[in-house]
Design a protein around this motif. Structure first.
Motif, short mmCIF file in Angstrom:
data_model
loop_
_atom_site.label_atom_id
_atom_site.label_comp_id
_atom_site.label_asym_id
_atom_site.label_seq_id
_atom_site.Cartn_x
_atom_site.Cartn_y
_atom_site.Cartn_z
N SER A 131 47.49 -14.00 13.80
CA SER A 131 47.14 -13.30 15.24
C SER A 131 48.34 -12.56 15.54
O SER A 131 49.62 -12.95 14.85
N ARG A 136 67.95 -24.95 14.54
CA ARG A 136 67.04 -25.71 15.54
C ARG A 136 67.09 -26.89 15.38
O ARG A 136 66.72 -27.84 16.37
N LYS A 194 56.82 -22.27 0.18
CA LYS A 194 55.92 -21.76 0.97
C LYS A 194 55.11 -20.57 0.52
O LYS A 194 53.83 -20.53 0.82
N1 COA Z 1 49.04 -19.29 9.07
C1 COA Z 1 48.79 -18.13 10.18
N2 COA Z 1 49.43 -18.35 11.55
C2 COA Z 1 50.55 -19.27 11.68
C3 COA Z 1 50.72 -19.77 10.71
C4 COA Z 1 50.18 -19.93 9.38
N3 COA Z 1 50.51 -20.83 8.35
N4 COA Z 1 52.12 -20.78 11.06
C5 COA Z 1 52.16 -20.30 12.37
N5 COA Z 1 51.28 -19.53 12.75
C6 COA Z 1 51.02 -18.68 13.94
C7 COA Z 1 50.67 -19.87 14.85
O1 COA Z 1 49.05 -19.88 14.89
C8 COA Z 1 50.87 -19.02 16.29
O2 COA Z 1 50.25 -18.13 16.58
P1 COA Z 1 48.85 -18.40 17.83
O3 COA Z 1 49.60 -18.67 19.12
O4 COA Z 1 48.19 -16.75 17.91
O5 COA Z 1 48.04 -19.35 17.30
C9 COA Z 1 52.51 -18.58 15.92
O6 COA Z 1 52.21 -18.41 14.42
C10 COA Z 1 53.46 -19.35 16.31
O7 COA Z 1 53.40 -20.51 15.51
P2 COA Z 1 54.06 -21.80 15.96
O8 COA Z 1 53.85 -22.90 15.13
O9 COA Z 1 54.04 -21.99 17.64
O10 COA Z 1 55.52 -21.51 15.67
P3 COA Z 1 57.13 -22.15 15.72
O11 COA Z 1 57.94 -21.18 16.53
O12 COA Z 1 56.75 -23.39 15.84
O13 COA Z 1 57.29 -21.96 14.19
C11 COA Z 1 57.24 -20.69 12.29
C12 COA Z 1 57.90 -20.73 13.50
C13 COA Z 1 55.67 -20.57 11.99
C14 COA Z 1 57.83 -19.48 11.49
C15 COA Z 1 57.57 -21.87 11.25
O14 COA Z 1 57.03 -21.81 10.00
C16 COA Z 1 59.09 -22.13 11.15
O15 COA Z 1 59.65 -22.61 12.05
N6 COA Z 1 59.73 -21.69 10.27
C17 COA Z 1 61.08 -21.63 9.95
C18 COA Z 1 61.40 -22.17 8.55
C19 COA Z 1 60.66 -21.42 7.26
O16 COA Z 1 59.64 -20.41 7.51
N7 COA Z 1 61.78 -20.93 6.31
C20 COA Z 1 61.19 -20.07 5.56
C21 COA Z 1 62.31 -18.99 5.34
S1 COA Z 1 61.66 -17.68 4.13
#
Ligand code: COA
Length: 297
Positions: A109, A44, A210
């Motif tokens: 959520s 991304r 994380k």
């Molecule tokens: N605790 C609780 N809820 C969380 C959270 C956390 N730490 N981080 C995100 N969320 C929830 C948000 O609140 C949202 O839900 P809601 O609309 O009900 O409030 C939902 O998840 C989506 O979050 P958003 O930040 O819009 O998602 P995103 O698409 O921008 O990001 C993730 C996706 C959250 C998975 C982000 O951590 C990511 O991009 N990760 C990729 C990298 C990664 O994690 N690598 C590790 C691999 S093991």
């Protein structure tokens, strides 16, 4: 660390890796490239992709990067097609893109749950779906006898249950089902092998920082007898094994690469105590007539 595999085991192959620009995905991109594959990476974040591609190219690897989100079918389709346009064929699809965070089930959520399912499970299926026509035997750039292969990066969290990981456990359970079902259907119909790798805790990854911050790590070592961290290299070597001809008879398997960690249990009795206790119990049962209530033994 030096690879134990010959440098040409993926020679002539084209690999597309989602999440291939960082962490485990990047190490797989690097090792696949070092073993002869041309590599396309999808992610991304443009900056990460660009810097990963230049690192790969500086190692003499034929590499290209494409921006895209596995949650969007149009991105998946565009990236697969761009890979074909660039390299002319596709042999190996690695689904390494994943999302994760620690959260208790009651604080998560439904949208948070769905987000991880969308990235890990639906994203994996979407990539497989878009890649199928290029991976199947007789597909563009392939002969009619051999298909390509798919590797899905999974986890061990769902083998039992994992604290604060309900979303990822559910998502990776679905990934393992996808692996087995596609292995059955596409293995039979199209000669495509579909396997998975379930890494344990791997040092120097986003997942590790994380999910297991340092304060948890040091405690975990106390109650997990086999606790030690793996390296990204370990996962890449498993990937080479499964994606190359070394793994040509392996289909539908998810290879656990965790040093046996998921089997760990706290030791409930010291080793010396078990010897004495066990002998004592044997003696008592020899000396006592059958049928004596255990409370009297
Ligand atoms: N605790 C609780 N809820 C969380 C959270 C956390 N730490 N981080 C995100 N969320 C929830 C948000 O609140 C949202 O839900 P809601 O609309 O009900 O409030 C939902 O998840 C989506 O979050 P958003 O930040 O819009 O998602 P995103 O698409 O921008 O990001 C993730 C996706 C959250 C998975 C982000 O951590 C990511 O991009 N990760 C990729 C990298 C990664 O994690 N690598 C590790 C691999 S093991």
């Amino acid at each position: 660390m030096e690879s134990p595999f010959k440098a040409d085991i993926l020679s002539g192959k084209v690999a597309l890796l989602t999440g291939g620009g960082s962490g485990i995905g990047f190490e797989m991109s690097t090792q696949f490239g070092k073993h002869g594959a041309s590599v396309a990476i999808m992610g991304r974040r443009k900056q990460i992709i660009d810097s990963a591609v230049s690192t790969l190219q500086s190692l003499g690897i034929s590499a290209v990067g494409f921006e895209g989100d596995v949650r969007k079918q149009e991105d998946a389709k565009r990236v697969v097609e761009s890979t074909i346009k660039h390299f002319g064929r596709l042999d190996i699809l690695v689904n390494a893109a994943a999302g994760n965070f620690l959260v208790s089930a009651e604080d998560l959520s439904p949208n948070g749950f769905r987000t991880v399912m969308d990235i890990d499970s639906v994203g994996t299926f979407t990539m497989c779906h878009e890649a199928l026509k290029y991976l199947k035997k007789g597909g563009p750039g392939r002969d009619s006898s051999s298909g390509g292969t798919i590797l899905n990066i999974s986890a061990t969290l769902h083998y039992t249950a994992s604290w604060y990981q309900i979303h990822v456990s559910a998502a990776k359970a679905a990934v393992d089902s996808i692996t087995r079902n596609l292995a059955l259907e596409w293995g039979t119909d199209y000669d495509i092998r579909v396997n998975g790798i379930a890494p344990g805790p791997i040092s120097d990854t986003t997942g590790m920082s994380k999910l297991a911050p340092d304060e948890i790590n040091s405690k975990a070592k106390d109650y997990m007898p086999l606790y030690k961290l793996g390296e990204k290299w370990d996962i890449a070597m498993a990937g080479l094994y499964l994606a190359s001809d070394a793994g040509k008879y392996i289909n539908g398997t998810t290879l656990v690469v965790d040093g046996g960690l998921w089997l760990s249990r706290p030791r409930h009795l010291p080793k010396d105590a078990v010897k004495q206790l066990s002998r004592a119990v044997e003696r008592r049962s020899r000396d006592s007539p059958v049928g004596v209530p255990t409370s009297k033994l």
